[in-house]
Design an enzyme around this catalytic site. Sequence first.
Site, PDB file in Angstrom:
ATOM      1  CG  HIS A  41      -6.135  -0.219   4.046  1.00  0.00           C
ATOM      2  ND1 HIS A  41      -7.415  -0.420   4.483  1.00  0.00           N
ATOM      3  CD2 HIS A  41      -5.503   0.452   5.042  1.00  0.00           C
ATOM      4  CE1 HIS A  41      -7.557   0.076   5.698  1.00  0.00           C
ATOM      5  NE2 HIS A  41      -6.413   0.624   6.058  1.00  0.00           N
ATOM      6  CD  GLN A  95      -3.868   3.293  16.598  1.00  0.00           C
ATOM      7  OE1 GLN A  95      -2.786   2.737  16.461  1.00  0.00           O
ATOM      8  NE2 GLN A  95      -4.468   3.895  15.596  1.00  0.00           N
ATOM      9  N   GLY A 100      -1.883   6.976   4.344  1.00  0.00           N
ATOM     10  CA  GLY A 100      -2.914   7.729   3.633  1.00  0.00           C
ATOM     11  C   GLY A 100      -3.030   9.155   4.152  1.00  0.00           C
ATOM     12  CD  GLU A 101      -1.907  13.433   0.659  1.00  0.00           C
ATOM     13  OE1 GLU A 101      -2.935  13.642  -0.014  1.00  0.00           O
ATOM     14  OE2 GLU A 101      -0.798  13.911   0.397  1.00  0.00           O
ATOM     15  CE  LYS A 102      -9.811   7.662   6.515  1.00  0.00           C
ATOM     16  NZ  LYS A 102      -9.961   7.879   7.973  1.00  0.00           N
ATOM     17  CG  ASP A 103      -5.933   8.385   9.164  1.00  0.00           C
ATOM     18  OD1 ASP A 103      -6.784   8.506  10.045  1.00  0.00           O
ATOM     19  OD2 ASP A 103      -5.996   7.488   8.284  1.00  0.00           O
ATOM     20  CD  GLN A 130      -2.103   7.331  11.475  1.00  0.00           C
ATOM     21  OE1 GLN A 130      -2.669   6.926  12.476  1.00  0.00           O
ATOM     22  NE2 GLN A 130      -2.209   6.709  10.311  1.00  0.00           N
ATOM     23  CB  SER A 138     -12.931   5.314   6.984  1.00  0.00           C
ATOM     24  OG  SER A 138     -12.873   4.890   8.330  1.00  0.00           O
TER      25      SER A 138
HETATM   26  O1  PAF Z   1      -3.743   4.355  10.370  1.00  0.00           O
HETATM   27  C1  PAF Z   1      -3.746   3.256  10.966  1.00  0.00           C
HETATM   28  O2  PAF Z   1      -4.294   2.268  10.513  1.00  0.00           O
HETATM   29  C2  PAF Z   1      -3.051   3.135  12.309  1.00  0.00           C
HETATM   30  O3  PAF Z   1      -3.164   4.313  13.031  1.00  0.00           O
HETATM   31  C3  PAF Z   1      -1.584   2.691  12.210  1.00  0.00           C
HETATM   32  C4  PAF Z   1      -0.732   3.702  11.476  1.00  0.00           C
HETATM   33  C5  PAF Z   1      -1.505   1.345  11.492  1.00  0.00           C
HETATM   34  C6  PAF Z   1      -0.999   2.505  13.613  1.00  0.00           C
HETATM   35  O4  PAF Z   1      -1.707   1.572  14.352  1.00  0.00           O
END
Ligand code: PAF
Length: 252
Positions: free
Chosen positions: A36, A60, A146-149, A152, A184
């Site tokens: 982050h 989510q 981040g590219e880890k997700d 997403q 993570s």
């Molecule tokens: O990657 C995350 O931390 C979450 O999925 C996000 C993008 C902040 C949405 O809640």
Amino acid sequence: MKIELIRDLQQWQKVRQSLKGEVGFVPTMGALHTGHASLLKRAREENDVVILSIYVNPTQFNDPKDLEKYPQTLEADLEVARQHGVDYVIAPTYAQIYPDGYRFKVTENQFSNELCGAHRPGHFDGVLTVVMKLFNLVRPMRAYFGEKDFQQLSLIRDMAKTFFMDIDVVPCPTLREADGLAMSSRNVHLAPSDRTKAPRFHDVLVSAKSTEEARDRLQREGFVVDYVEDRENRRLSAVKLGNVRLIDNVER
Ligand code: PAF
């Protein structure tokens, strides 16, 4: 430098009206780690104003136990934000983010049902909905993910384009521990023996010649494999070690 923590969205909207210049946005669920921090650093370099959101988004989480134990470390997060020159942190409540009680949502009907979506029903509806709300609240010029997700990131980029949102969705490389494990917020929940094993996830994704080989090797080493799939130039995977779900992807 003084950092402003804003919990009230009406107050935030007034502040937003007063902001001038290019706004960079880093949306998070808190429990900030070096990954982050790298997004914040990049946002600080590229924008006049940097906004961080910290919101553990219940919609989510398909597994209530996962939500319950999601790490919450607000004081430490604010310190990270301070160190990286964040101007405002917004940390709203559920009632403020979902005044509609989640009556309205953003749904993508194809890619969101694959990979992680196939194993976490409703997950990407929750992600896309909250990110849409946050984008509307923050109105950033750039937003950092981040590219880890990877799935997403791809869905958010497509959503922004589809809804003509004038936001540059900026992909940022995955940060890894020295042993290769992708950073993570969930890593803190790994039991010590699983933490020792966890870097094998990345090693196998990189070295296996096929997805079948990767799956076999991971299973033999004690990972429960949700999926390993090659898409375009990436190998994407999700596994479980104990109760902790790990995701990762590598270039091929
Ligand atoms: O990657 C995350 O931390 C979450 O999925 C996000 C993008 C902040 C949405 O809640």
